[in-house]
Design a protein around this motif. Structure first.
Motif, PDB file in Angstrom:
ATOM      1  N   GLY A   1     -30.842 -41.783  -7.069  1.00  0.00           N
ATOM      2  CA  GLY A   1     -29.962 -41.703  -5.911  1.00  0.00           C
ATOM      3  C   GLY A   1     -28.503 -41.912  -6.275  1.00  0.00           C
ATOM      4  N   ILE A   2     -27.686 -42.125  -5.271  1.00  0.00           N
ATOM      5  CA  ILE A   2     -26.259 -42.355  -5.433  1.00  0.00           C
ATOM      6  C   ILE A   2     -25.887 -43.632  -4.685  1.00  0.00           C
ATOM      7  N   GLU A   3     -24.597 -43.960  -4.675  1.00  0.00           N
ATOM      8  CA  GLU A   3     -24.072 -45.050  -3.856  1.00  0.00           C
ATOM      9  C   GLU A   3     -23.353 -44.430  -2.657  1.00  0.00           C
ATOM     10  N   PRO A   4     -24.029 -44.228  -1.543  1.00  0.00           N
ATOM     11  CA  PRO A   4     -23.405 -43.525  -0.413  1.00  0.00           C
ATOM     12  C   PRO A   4     -22.120 -44.168   0.079  1.00  0.00           C
ATOM     13  N   ASP A   5     -22.091 -45.494   0.150  1.00  0.00           N
ATOM     14  CA  ASP A   5     -20.899 -46.163   0.664  1.00  0.00           C
ATOM     15  C   ASP A   5     -19.718 -46.004  -0.282  1.00  0.00           C
ATOM     16  N   SER A   6     -19.986 -46.038  -1.583  1.00  0.00           N
ATOM     17  CA  SER A   6     -18.923 -45.842  -2.563  1.00  0.00           C
ATOM     18  C   SER A   6     -18.354 -44.426  -2.474  1.00  0.00           C
ATOM     19  N   ILE A   7     -19.235 -43.448  -2.312  1.00  0.00           N
ATOM     20  CA  ILE A   7     -18.792 -42.054  -2.168  1.00  0.00           C
ATOM     21  C   ILE A   7     -17.951 -41.902  -0.901  1.00  0.00           C
ATOM     22  N   LYS A   8     -18.410 -42.486   0.182  1.00  0.00           N
ATOM     23  CA  LYS A   8     -17.689 -42.413   1.460  1.00  0.00           C
ATOM     24  C   LYS A   8     -16.288 -43.012   1.328  1.00  0.00           C
ATOM     25  N   GLU A   9     -16.201 -44.140   0.636  1.00  0.00           N
ATOM     26  CA  GLU A   9     -14.910 -44.802   0.448  1.00  0.00           C
ATOM     27  C   GLU A   9     -13.957 -43.923  -0.367  1.00  0.00           C
ATOM     28  N   MET A  10     -14.476 -43.280  -1.403  1.00  0.00           N
ATOM     29  CA  MET A  10     -13.640 -42.399  -2.222  1.00  0.00           C
ATOM     30  C   MET A  10     -13.158 -41.199  -1.419  1.00  0.00           C
ATOM     31  N   ALA A  11     -14.013 -40.696  -0.532  1.00  0.00           N
ATOM     32  CA  ALA A  11     -13.694 -39.472   0.215  1.00  0.00           C
ATOM     33  C   ALA A  11     -12.685 -39.716   1.324  1.00  0.00           C
ATOM     34  N   GLU A  12     -12.660 -40.951   1.856  1.00  0.00           N
ATOM     35  CA  GLU A  12     -11.774 -41.266   2.974  1.00  0.00           C
ATOM     36  C   GLU A  12     -10.350 -41.539   2.487  1.00  0.00           C
ATOM     37  N   GLY A  13      -9.469 -41.789   3.430  1.00  0.00           N
ATOM     38  CA  GLY A  13      -8.116 -42.185   3.087  1.00  0.00           C
ATOM     39  C   GLY A  13      -7.164 -41.009   2.982  1.00  0.00           C
ATOM     40  N   PRO A  14      -5.893 -41.290   2.754  1.00  0.00           N
ATOM     41  CA  PRO A  14      -4.873 -40.226   2.712  1.00  0.00           C
ATOM     42  C   PRO A  14      -5.094 -39.282   1.551  1.00  0.00           C
ATOM     43  N   LEU A  15      -4.686 -38.034   1.769  1.00  0.00           N
ATOM     44  CA  LEU A  15      -4.841 -37.019   0.735  1.00  0.00           C
ATOM     45  C   LEU A  15      -3.652 -37.049  -0.219  1.00  0.00           C
ATOM     46  N   PRO A  16      -3.879 -36.777  -1.498  1.00  0.00           N
ATOM     47  CA  PRO A  16      -2.751 -36.581  -2.409  1.00  0.00           C
ATOM     48  C   PRO A  16      -1.892 -35.416  -1.915  1.00  0.00           C
ATOM     49  N   PRO A  17      -0.615 -35.417  -2.226  1.00  0.00           N
ATOM     50  CA  PRO A  17       0.286 -34.376  -1.705  1.00  0.00           C
ATOM     51  C   PRO A  17      -0.191 -32.948  -1.948  1.00  0.00           C
ATOM     52  N   LYS A  18      -0.721 -32.672  -3.137  1.00  0.00           N
ATOM     53  CA  LYS A  18      -1.156 -31.307  -3.439  1.00  0.00           C
ATOM     54  C   LYS A  18      -2.343 -30.904  -2.561  1.00  0.00           C
ATOM     55  N   MET A  19      -3.246 -31.869  -2.305  1.00  0.00           N
ATOM     56  CA  MET A  19      -4.392 -31.551  -1.458  1.00  0.00           C
ATOM     57  C   MET A  19      -3.970 -31.357  -0.002  1.00  0.00           C
TER      58      MET A  19
END
Length: 478
Positions: free
Chosen positions: A231-249
């Motif tokens: 499996g994976i760490e769902p909460d860790s993935i969610k945390e990485m995916a959230e938050g402000p985007l880098p300028p290029k993104m």
């Protein structure tokens, strides 16, 4: 509690950087931190030192874990890694016998390196240690340890598929490999199909005694088999995916506007079905012309194993196909397919996943495929994307609310892409919630803990003076 010794082809030696570790590394590190332990493996370096002059092991102590690593010399790297591991075992276990390039010298080199690793590990093993060995590079490793008199409990987890007898028995050393695998006390597989394929191979070659609780006796050894979907760490993935985007993104998101984005990301490998996927995307543009100019397919595929000819060939094929499709369907204002042969930081990838409308994961054969799970975990719960998933990925056994497809059928994949692109939000949310429930239940911790619990429940091997055929010492799995 017994100390844990983990052995893998490559090890993640801490270097002080803040780069995010992958899910497998996280799972292993958590297990080692819990019990204290040793992680042993190749450091990824090629040494100029000859085989007869073994370099000292590199020992690093960090956060209660000992990392013991070593380089390979050029000949070992060529025979063990490039040739036998990656031009025999990898293609065969992914059902590509046409790509197998067997050479007796490479087989001997593969066994020699496993024996060398066993000799180098032996002085580090304590009497009460339990050993957890990972993946196809180390199929003979337990047999090499047993030759040295190691009787500790040894478990093995295969991260890739295990082929059916029609495939496996085509390998010239298939009988030797099977007998070596029986030197493990516990063999873990991603799916029940893989476990059954292993048992079927044994049944065709030797007398196999089995009980109803997946306990077996073959080649004079007793061992257990079980399924442990990683499996994976769902909460860790969610945390990485959230938050402000880098300028290029953020700029990319503005550029897309209302256009929908299909994302696919894996290393460049023929098992991933990338040429077939490009053709399926072309079928989408042909069969559903209403999407032209309104979608974009981004394929991220960094080079892997660049020394192997088959990987060079597929890179050239993808570059050709991407150019052909863009030339056929593209306009001055629209590029239908972006093919990126480069590496992306894992944290950035999770944010990219969250921004996309469709995750396209269609390998021709895969042990599990954690990208499929990471794509789901990265989604916005209120507006999630849709996963299109190959039936031949191990993840399809768990993520049944994805759109499951046959990657060999380009029209079926195209139709699934159309369904994904037009799916109502209520259905997308329902499918997402179903899959997230599975990901949380079968996360990386559950995988690790269930395997190690079963391995610890097994008695250490009898020493050589005892009756090797006693079935009374068979382990009992929970």
């Amino acid at each position: 509690m017994s100390r844990l010794v983990v052995v893998s082809n490559r090890i993640a030696i801490p270097d002080g950087s803040k780069a995010s570790a992958g899910g497998l590394a996280v799972g292993i590190l958590d297990a080692l931190k819990t019990t204290g332990g040793l992680w042993f493996g190749w450091d990824g370096e090629i040494s100029a030192v000859t085989e007869e002059e073994d370099e000292e092991l590199g020992i690093v102590e960090h956060d209660g874990i000992t990392y013991a690593s070593f380089p390979l010399d050029q000949n070992e790297y060529d025979l063990y890694y490039c040739q036998f591991s990656n031009t025999v075992v990898w293609p065969a276990f992914h059902y590509r016998l046409d790509l197998v390039q067997f050479q007796r010298e490479a087989w001997e080199g593969y066994c020699d390196v496993n024996e060398k690793l066993a000799r180098r590990l032996q002085p580090l093993i304590q009497p009460d240690d339990i050993l957890w060995i990972h993946d196809y590079h180390l199929l003979p490793f337990a047999a090499a340890l047993r030759k040295l008199g190691i009787t500790n409990r040894i478990g093995f987890f295969l991260h890739i598929p295990f082929p059916t007898p029609e495939i496996f028995n085509a390998l010239p050393p298939h009988e030797e490999l099977l007998e070596m695998l029986c030197d493990y006390d516990l063999l873990g597989f991603q799916t029940e199909n893989d476990r059954v394929a292993f048992i079927d191979c044994l049944t065709q070659l030797t007398e196999l005694e089995s009980t109803g609780d997946k306990l077996h006796h073959a080649f004079g050894h007793t061992f257990a088999t079980e399924v442990y979907p990683i499996g994976i760490e769902p909460d860790s993935i969610k945390e990485m995916a959230e938050g402000p985007l880098p300028p290029k993104m953020a700029a990319m998101k503005r550029e897309l506007g209302d256009a929908k984005n299909i994302i696919a990301c894996e290393r460049l490998d023929y098992s991933k079905g990338l040429p077939e996927r490009f053709l399926a995307y072309e079928a989408l543009l042909e069969n559903f012309p209403e999407h032209r100019g309104k979608i974009r397919y981004s394929q991220i595929a960094p080079t892997s194993r660049g020394d192997v000819q088959a990987y060079q060939d597929i890179r050239h094929q993808l570059e050709t196909e991407a150019g052909r499709i863009n030339g056929k369907y593209g306009t001055l204002g629209w590029t239908p397919l972006y093919y990126l042969n480069q590496h992306f930081d894992r944290r950035l990838l999770m944010k990219i996943f969250r921004l996309t409308d469709v995750g396209l994961v269609t390998p021709l054969r895969d042990g599990m495929n954690l990208v499929a799970k990471e794509y789901v975990a990265a989604q916005d719960p209120d507006d999630p994307g849709v996963l299109v998933l190959s039936r031949f990925a191990g993840a399809a056994n768990e993520l049944t609310s994805a759109l499951i497809v046959n990657p060999y059928d380009r029209d079926e994949v195209a139709a699934a892409l159309n369904t994904a692109l037009t799916m109502p939000r209520t259905e997308r949310i329902s499918r997402y919630n179903d899959m997230m429930a599975v990901l949380r239940k079968n996360d990386i911790s559950a995988w690790r803990e269930s395997f190690l619990k079963d391995l610890r429940a097994i008695d250490a091997r009898h020493d050589a003076t005892q009756d090797d055929n006693k079935v009374t010492s068979l382990p009992r799995l929970a």
